[in-house]
Scaffold this motif. Structure first.
Motif, mmCIF file in Angstrom:
data_model
loop_
_atom_site.group_PDB
_atom_site.id
_atom_site.type_symbol
_atom_site.label_atom_id
_atom_site.label_comp_id
_atom_site.label_asym_id
_atom_site.label_seq_id
_atom_site.Cartn_x
_atom_site.Cartn_y
_atom_site.Cartn_z
ATOM 1 N N HIS A 128 0.825 -1.136 0.076
ATOM 2 C CA HIS A 128 0.147 0.096 -0.093
ATOM 3 C C HIS A 128 0.934 1.255 0.104
ATOM 4 O O HIS A 128 0.900 2.155 -0.882
ATOM 5 N N SER A 129 1.404 1.363 1.114
ATOM 6 C CA SER A 129 2.416 2.774 1.319
ATOM 7 C C SER A 129 3.420 2.983 0.287
ATOM 8 O O SER A 129 3.440 3.805 -0.386
ATOM 9 N N MET A 130 4.151 1.517 -0.007
ATOM 10 C CA MET A 130 5.492 1.904 -0.916
ATOM 11 C C MET A 130 5.049 1.742 -2.366
ATOM 12 O O MET A 130 5.847 2.328 -3.181
ATOM 13 N N PHE A 131 4.410 0.674 -2.651
ATOM 14 C CA PHE A 131 3.770 0.342 -4.117
ATOM 15 C C PHE A 131 3.393 1.626 -4.610
ATOM 16 O O PHE A 131 3.562 2.190 -5.721
ATOM 17 N N GLU A 132 2.112 2.221 -3.805
ATOM 18 C CA GLU A 132 1.601 3.339 -4.288
ATOM 19 C C GLU A 132 2.635 4.631 -4.100
ATOM 20 O O GLU A 132 2.112 5.429 -5.179
ATOM 21 N N GLY A 133 3.411 4.717 -3.433
ATOM 22 C CA GLY A 133 4.233 5.792 -3.247
ATOM 23 C C GLY A 133 5.535 5.990 -4.012
ATOM 24 O O GLY A 133 5.754 7.232 -4.701
ATOM 25 N N MET A 134 5.933 4.649 -4.201
ATOM 26 C CA MET A 134 7.331 4.929 -5.232
ATOM 27 C C MET A 134 7.151 4.080 -6.329
ATOM 28 O O MET A 134 7.881 4.228 -7.197
ATOM 29 N N GLY A 135 6.033 3.174 -6.407
ATOM 30 C CA GLY A 135 5.816 2.534 -7.512
ATOM 31 C C GLY A 135 6.443 0.728 -7.047
ATOM 32 O O GLY A 135 7.628 0.799 -6.651
ATOM 33 N N ALA A 136 5.571 -0.298 -7.618
ATOM 34 C CA ALA A 136 6.103 -1.403 -7.179
ATOM 35 C C ALA A 136 7.580 -1.916 -7.700
ATOM 36 O O ALA A 136 8.315 -2.508 -6.924
ATOM 37 N N LEU A 137 7.863 -1.673 -9.075
ATOM 38 C CA LEU A 137 9.213 -1.907 -9.340
ATOM 39 C C LEU A 137 10.271 -1.315 -8.805
ATOM 40 O O LEU A 137 11.285 -2.026 -8.402
ATOM 41 N N LEU A 138 10.170 -0.053 -8.367
ATOM 42 C CA LEU A 138 10.971 0.780 -7.791
ATOM 43 C C LEU A 138 11.307 0.147 -6.331
ATOM 44 O O LEU A 138 12.552 0.075 -5.845
#
Length: 249
Positions: A128-138
């Motif tokens: 939730h937080s990081m996939f949405e905030g940075m992107g899943a790949l990054l």
């Protein structure tokens, strides 16, 4: 980062003090002078005064101290410099948060009774937080980079990886669901991405065109989050609907 930069949250300030403390700790690994212990202690105290979970900075400090002593037990246990760090950390904490000393009973009651952490689960802050905030790949590239960093020179690189690893465990077991709580993780994820692309993969590329392709990919990876950032800025630039409602009334 872009969205939270619009708000006056303690998490934003916390990131700065964490990084300043870690820079000082990295300096004492190279040059274990008293001044680096003093600076590291000051910024650690300021970080903890900003938000109490920064007490996890003690882990990278201990790693840095042990590394600076070349894993020599006698040098490590001769605690003059460690004591200096602790004194400066406590002093800077009290100066930045005098309430902790002036009303000790209320302070201890606040941190033991009034804070109600919860189990957020292993996946929430990543998906939730990081996939949405940075992107899943990054996010996955960054985590992979940190794992490789740790595996390459464990005894030295444990200093860098110890804080984000412990901080995420804290988010899992003793935190809440707010995505801004992951802000201190982002600099470490970014370091992991940079290491993976340009220190691990880059030197293995034999042809110039492959290096150019890697560089191009590194510029395209953040595009999804750039779009989100621009959307957020457009949203913030509009008149707040609460103001519109008040004007209408």
């Amino acid at each position: 980062n872009v969205i939270n930069a619009h708000y006056i949250y303690t998490d934003n300030l916390l990131v700065m003090f964490i990084l300043l403390a870690l820079i000082a700790m990295a300096a004492l690994i190279k040059e274990p002078d008293k001044k680096h212990y003093i600076i590291a202690g000051i910024f650690t105290g300021m970080a903890v005064a900003t938000k109490y979970n920064a007490v996890l900075l003690l882990a990278p400090f201990l790693c840095a101290h042990i590394i600076s002593c070349d894993y020599d037990i006698k040098k490590t246990l001769s605690g003059g410099k460690v004591l200096l760090f602790a004194v400066m950390a406590v002093l800077s904490f009290i100066i930045c948060n005098p309430y902790s000393a002036l009303d000790w009973r209320a302070f201890t009651a606040n941190i033991t009774k009034d804070i109600w952490p919860e189990y957020t689960g292993w996946a929430h802050h990543i998906t939730h937080s990081m996939f949405e905030g940075m992107g899943a790949l990054l996010t996955m590239l960054g985590i992979g980079g940190l794992v490789i960093i740790l595996c390459k020179k464990f005894k030295r690189n444990i200093f860098l990886v110890s804080f984000p690893a412990l901080f995420y465990l804290h988010l899992v077991f003793r935190s809440q669901l707010f995505s801004r709580y992951t802000l201190p993780m982002i600099p470490f994820i970014s370091i992991g991405i940079g290491f993976l692309l340009f220190d691990h993969i880059g030197p293995r590329l034999k042809f110039k065109r492959h290096a150019i392709a890697l560089l191009a990919i590194s510029f395209t990876l953040p595009l999804m989050t750039i779009v989100k950032s621009l959307d957020a800025d457009v949203l913030f630039a509009r008149k707040d609907i609460r103001i519109e409602a008040a004007e209408w009334i």
